[in-house]
Design an enzyme around this catalytic site. Structure first.
Site, PDB file in Angstrom:
ATOM      1  N   HIS A 273       0.815  -1.221   0.000  1.00 52.99           N
ATOM      2  CA  HIS A 273       0.000   0.000   0.000  1.00 52.99           C
ATOM      3  C   HIS A 273       0.854   1.280   0.000  1.00 52.99           C
ATOM      4  CE1 HIS A 273       0.506  -0.447   4.345  1.00 52.99           C
ATOM      5  NE2 HIS A 273      -0.498  -1.273   4.492  1.00 52.99           N
TER       6      HIS A 273
ATOM      7  N   ASN B 153       1.138   4.661   2.282  1.00 53.20           N
ATOM      8  CA  ASN B 153       0.592   4.424   3.613  1.00 53.20           C
ATOM      9  C   ASN B 153       1.568   3.639   4.469  1.00 53.20           C
ATOM     10  OD1 ASN B 153      -2.194   4.093   1.681  1.00 53.20           O
ATOM     11  ND2 ASN B 153      -2.186   5.587   3.313  1.00 53.20           N
TER      12      ASN B 153
ATOM     13  N   ARG C  40      15.676  16.015   0.896  1.00 52.14           N
ATOM     14  CA  ARG C  40      16.989  15.486   1.208  1.00 52.14           C
ATOM     15  C   ARG C  40      17.001  13.994   1.520  1.00 52.14           C
ATOM     16  NH1 ARG C  40      16.632  20.382   2.458  1.00 52.14           N
ATOM     17  NH2 ARG C  40      17.122  21.430   4.333  1.00 52.14           N
TER      18      ARG C  40
ATOM     19  N   ASP D 117      -9.296   4.172  -2.671  1.00 54.54           N
ATOM     20  CA  ASP D 117     -10.619   4.235  -2.034  1.00 54.54           C
ATOM     21  C   ASP D 117     -11.024   5.653  -1.648  1.00 54.54           C
ATOM     22  OD1 ASP D 117      -8.886   4.673   0.087  1.00 54.54           O
ATOM     23  OD2 ASP D 117      -9.849   3.230   1.442  1.00 54.54           O
TER      24      ASP D 117
ATOM     25  N   HIS E  73      -7.178   6.425   1.644  1.00 49.91           N
ATOM     26  CA  HIS E  73      -5.784   6.084   1.915  1.00 49.91           C
ATOM     27  C   HIS E  73      -4.785   6.971   1.184  1.00 49.91           C
ATOM     28  CE1 HIS E  73      -7.374   2.375   3.715  1.00 49.91           C
ATOM     29  NE2 HIS E  73      -6.175   2.189   4.225  1.00 49.91           N
TER      30      HIS E  73
ATOM     31  N   ASP F 242      -6.847  -4.144   0.486  1.00 49.88           N
ATOM     32  CA  ASP F 242      -6.625  -4.167   1.937  1.00 49.88           C
ATOM     33  C   ASP F 242      -7.963  -4.371   2.640  1.00 49.88           C
ATOM     34  OD1 ASP F 242      -5.163  -4.139   4.283  1.00 49.88           O
ATOM     35  OD2 ASP F 242      -4.933  -1.970   4.369  1.00 49.88           O
TER      36      ASP F 242
ATOM     37  N   LEU G 227      -6.735   4.459  10.357  1.00 47.21           N
ATOM     38  CA  LEU G 227      -7.383   3.709   9.293  1.00 47.21           C
ATOM     39  C   LEU G 227      -7.089   2.224   9.518  1.00 47.21           C
ATOM     40  CD1 LEU G 227      -6.613   5.743   6.027  1.00 47.21           C
ATOM     41  CD2 LEU G 227      -8.881   5.221   6.926  1.00 47.21           C
ATOM     42  N   ALA G 228      -8.102   1.387   9.330  1.00 45.68           N
ATOM     43  CA  ALA G 228      -7.942  -0.038   9.601  1.00 45.68           C
ATOM     44  C   ALA G 228      -8.403  -0.825   8.386  1.00 45.68           C
ATOM     45  CB  ALA G 228      -8.732  -0.437  10.841  1.00 45.68           C
TER      46      ALA G 228
END
Length: 370
Positions: A206, A209, A217, A238, A241, A264, A298-299
């Site tokens: 992902h 994320n 740098r 979605d 994310h 996911d 977020l899950a």
């Protein structure tokens, strides 16, 4: 043998109209017209392949490590065009990992439709980038995990890890065991990430994320992912994310064919469930099409692959053909599936019938409706 008549057909390369094809022992072949053909109204496209699926249809791999759970997850995602998935176990105890491996081996032996193997997302991750993963189970790699990863009865094996916490020699050892090593949940710098790629890692879990960001740098993991031409990046489209412009920039920058759609996905996919139990006494709460742990992160998602394709077309301005390749051909190439991802003679007859808005009307695995 069954003969089908496709109103329209996307081979993975081009769109064809009014075409007939046969399926014999699960193998696709373009053929001549037949009066006995099964009529498919809509656009027939290669089946979607999802390398990151935690759950679906109310089933959660971390909650139940059985072949039936894997069947339920695959069946739920089949409704949305996924003909092949990598069931994904997130960071957990080694005993749970072993049970998940046993369940996967049984599912592979039983030829459960759609199950390709197993993706271990963790437990060798970075605490600063753990996301919603449970801190108590994050740990260095040990011989206990290697014994699981070395198994030869698990189909395709994939491990997401943080390269700052796993030695390059151990990444090379995983690759020697036949494991696809993906970089994710990591705070590594550019140099460390590149060493992991040199050791055999070839994926990024992902993109954007739970990974160190690109800066002036220090290019970080994101910089390494976009710079390297030989690796693949999963992208969750979605609307939560990844900002659409960031996703567009990745698709424009990364070598063509190396960005693939992933979901996911979590248990609520394909259900009306609004919450489910998670680790450490937490719950995951659904708000519309967004999932958050009760601790805020977020899950995963309630995304399915057909929605990911629609979002890629509608919000990222990517052509339908390329969006479909991102959902089928490119993940097939990443996983080394040289008979999937296209509908051409001799390939697997895994296909999906879409309506004009890219909603799924029917899904077939090896020519059988699922």
């Amino acid at each position: 043998m069954t003969i089908f008549h496709a109103q329209s057909l996307f081979t993975g390369e081009e769109f064809l109209n009014d075409r007939y094809f046969s399926v014999d022992n699960g193998v696709f072949t373009l053929t001549e017209a037949s009066t006995d053909a099964v009529k498919l109204d809509g656009l027939v496209v290669p089946g979607f392949i999802d390398v990151q699926v935690n759950g679906g249809g109310g089933a959660f791999f971390n909650a139940e490590q059985t072949p039936q759970c894997l069947h339920n997850i695959a069946k739920a995602h089949g409704r949305f065009g996924s003909t092949a998935i990598m069931p994904t176990l997130i960071t957990d105890k080694v005993e749970v990992m072993a049970q998940a491996a046993d369940a996967t081996a049984e599912a592979i032996a039983q030829a459960v439709p759609g199950v390709l193997g197993i993706h271990f997302e963790g437990p060798h991750l970075s605490l600063p980038k753990k996301g919603t993963h449970s801190e108590q189970f994050i740990r260095p790699i040990s011989e206990q995990e290697f014994a699981i990863y070395a198994r030869q009865d698990l189909g395709i094996k994939m491990v997401t890890l943080a390269p700052e916490n796993v030695r390059a020699e151990d990444i090379a050892r995983l690759v020697e065991c036949g494991v696809k090593v993906s970089i994710g949940h990591t705070n590594a710098d550019f140099a460390t990430t590149n060493k992991a790629l040199a050791a055999g890692a070839d994926g990024f879990t992902h993109l954007f994320n739970a990974m160190s960001a690109f800066t002036s740098r220090e290019p970080g993991v994101v910089g390494s992912a976009l710079w390297d031409d030989n690796s693949w990046c999963g992208l969750i489209v979605d609307g939560h994310h990844v900002h659409p412009s960031s996703a567009k920039l990745a698709i424009r920058t990364k070598q063509r064919g190396k960005v693939m759609l992933v979901t996911d996905a979590m248990p609520p996919v394909g259900t009306d469930d609004m919450e489910f139990d998670f680790f450490d006494g937490r719950k995951v709460i659904r708000t519309g099409d967004r999932l958050n742990s009760t601790t805020g992160e977020l899950a995963g998602s309630v995304l399915d692959m057909a929605s990911a394709v629609r979002n890629t077309v509608n919000t990222l301005d990517v052509s339908l053909a390329e969006s479909l390749r991102m959902a089928s051909l490119y993940p097939a190439q990443y996983l080394g599936l040289n008979k999937k991802g296209r509908l051409v003679n001799g390939f697997d007859a895994d296909f999906v019938v879409l309506d004009e808005h890219q909603y799924v009307k029917a899904t077939y695995i090896a020519g059988n409706a699922v």
